[in-house]
Design a protein around this motif. Structure first.
Motif, PDB file in Angstrom:
ATOM      1  N   LYS A 269      43.144  16.962 -13.385  1.00  0.00           N
ATOM      2  CA  LYS A 269      41.876  17.453 -13.932  1.00  0.00           C
ATOM      3  C   LYS A 269      42.045  18.838 -14.552  1.00  0.00           C
ATOM      4  N   ILE A 270      42.814  19.666 -13.912  1.00  0.00           N
ATOM      5  CA  ILE A 270      43.040  21.018 -14.426  1.00  0.00           C
ATOM      6  C   ILE A 270      43.804  20.953 -15.746  1.00  0.00           C
ATOM      7  N   HIS A 271      44.842  20.117 -15.788  1.00  0.00           N
ATOM      8  CA  HIS A 271      45.642  20.011 -17.012  1.00  0.00           C
ATOM      9  C   HIS A 271      44.856  19.409 -18.178  1.00  0.00           C
ATOM     10  N   LEU A 272      43.944  18.509 -17.884  1.00  0.00           N
ATOM     11  CA  LEU A 272      43.177  17.850 -18.939  1.00  0.00           C
ATOM     12  C   LEU A 272      41.913  18.608 -19.340  1.00  0.00           C
ATOM     13  N   LEU A 273      41.658  19.724 -18.709  1.00  0.00           N
ATOM     14  CA  LEU A 273      40.388  20.421 -18.921  1.00  0.00           C
ATOM     15  C   LEU A 273      40.133  20.787 -20.374  1.00  0.00           C
TER      16      LEU A 273
ATOM     17  N   GLU B 247      21.347  16.005 -22.209  1.00  0.00           N
ATOM     18  CA  GLU B 247      22.268  15.380 -21.251  1.00  0.00           C
ATOM     19  C   GLU B 247      22.293  16.147 -19.937  1.00  0.00           C
ATOM     20  N   ALA B 248      22.323  17.470 -20.016  1.00  0.00           N
ATOM     21  CA  ALA B 248      22.322  18.274 -18.792  1.00  0.00           C
ATOM     22  C   ALA B 248      21.013  18.077 -18.021  1.00  0.00           C
ATOM     23  N   ALA B 249      19.896  18.048 -18.716  1.00  0.00           N
ATOM     24  CA  ALA B 249      18.596  17.863 -18.075  1.00  0.00           C
ATOM     25  C   ALA B 249      18.482  16.466 -17.451  1.00  0.00           C
ATOM     26  N   ARG B 250      19.216  15.507 -17.981  1.00  0.00           N
ATOM     27  CA  ARG B 250      19.212  14.152 -17.443  1.00  0.00           C
ATOM     28  C   ARG B 250      19.942  14.067 -16.101  1.00  0.00           C
ATOM     29  N   VAL B 251      21.030  14.828 -15.946  1.00  0.00           N
ATOM     30  CA  VAL B 251      21.853  14.684 -14.728  1.00  0.00           C
ATOM     31  C   VAL B 251      21.669  15.811 -13.714  1.00  0.00           C
ATOM     32  N   PHE B 252      21.002  16.894 -14.091  1.00  0.00           N
ATOM     33  CA  PHE B 252      20.758  18.005 -13.172  1.00  0.00           C
ATOM     34  C   PHE B 252      19.262  18.208 -12.981  1.00  0.00           C
TER      35      PHE B 252
ATOM     36  N   ARG C 275      30.998  16.320 -16.761  1.00  0.00           N
ATOM     37  CA  ARG C 275      31.025  16.268 -18.230  1.00  0.00           C
ATOM     38  C   ARG C 275      29.827  17.030 -18.814  1.00  0.00           C
ATOM     39  N   ALA C 276      28.659  16.823 -18.237  1.00  0.00           N
ATOM     40  CA  ALA C 276      27.466  17.538 -18.707  1.00  0.00           C
ATOM     41  C   ALA C 276      27.612  19.049 -18.456  1.00  0.00           C
TER      42      ALA C 276
ATOM     43  N   ASP D 139      38.586  11.237 -16.194  1.00  0.00           N
ATOM     44  CA  ASP D 139      38.718  11.826 -14.868  1.00  0.00           C
ATOM     45  C   ASP D 139      37.468  12.564 -14.389  1.00  0.00           C
ATOM     46  N   TYR D 140      36.568  12.873 -15.284  1.00  0.00           N
ATOM     47  CA  TYR D 140      35.428  13.732 -14.956  1.00  0.00           C
ATOM     48  C   TYR D 140      34.163  12.907 -14.751  1.00  0.00           C
TER      49      TYR D 140
END
Length: 179
Positions: free
Chosen positions: A100-104, A142-147, A118-119, A112-113
């Motif tokens: 995850k760190i390498h693909l950030l 998208e952020a308001a949808r998942v948080f 992702r949001a 992986d996320y």
């Protein structure tokens, strides 16, 4: 015509040995402008306030792994070597995988996320680069949808906080720890 000038420019760079890494700015050794303990001392109560934000965020419902990924991604965008080293180490301690760190840097291309990660990463990028495009409506949606509303405010605070730390570290050239 444009192709000829680009070609001539490329030839000049090859013949002269010019590369961006040979430029004077990149050849000089980087040393701290002011030592971190001195900066901390001069910050006084403001430093305490920055730490209190971190304490608050640890008590929030944002997952620790998500918070570290956001800190690491904003630090990558800002080019903060000190914070990249620091938050990579912290991310590994709490169980974030090396993968995850390498693909950030390419998180959009990996599976992986989680949806929340992702949001959060899209939010972190948009807020960190707010002068480029402000905050796009699709990122907000998208952020308001998942948080929850509280989580969204806390996420924004996390991004604001790491950007503050990045600016301190970069401006005074904090030396990254050696492993």
């Amino acid at each position: 015509m444009g192709g000829e000038s680009r070609s001539a420019d490329r030839r000049w760079k090859q013949e002269s040995g010019f590369t961006i890494l040979n430029h004077e700015y990149y050849r000089r050794a980087v040393s701290p402008r002011m030592e971190q303990p001195k900066v901390n001392q001069l910050l006084g109560p403001a430093l305490k306030s920055l730490y209190e934000i971190e304490v608050y965020l640890r008590k929030s419902t944002l997952e620790a792994e998500l918070r570290e990924l956001v800190k690491l991604r904003a630090s990558q965008i800002n080019g903060c070597a000190y914070c990249i080293i620091y938050h990579r180490r912290d991310a590994l301690k709490i169980g974030v995988t090396e993968r995850k760190i390498h693909l950030l840097n390419a998180w959009r291309e990996g599976s992986d996320y989680s949806e929340r990660e992702r949001a959060a990463l899209a939010w972190a990028e948009a807020v960190t680069l707010i002068s480029v495009r402000h905050l796009p409506d699709e990122v907000y949606a998208e952020a308001a949808r998942v948080f929850s509303e509280q989580e969204l405010v806390d996420l924004n605070l996390a991004v604001m906080s790491i950007n503050s730390w990045n600016r301190l570290s970069i401006a005074f050239r904090y030396e990254p720890e050696r492993e």
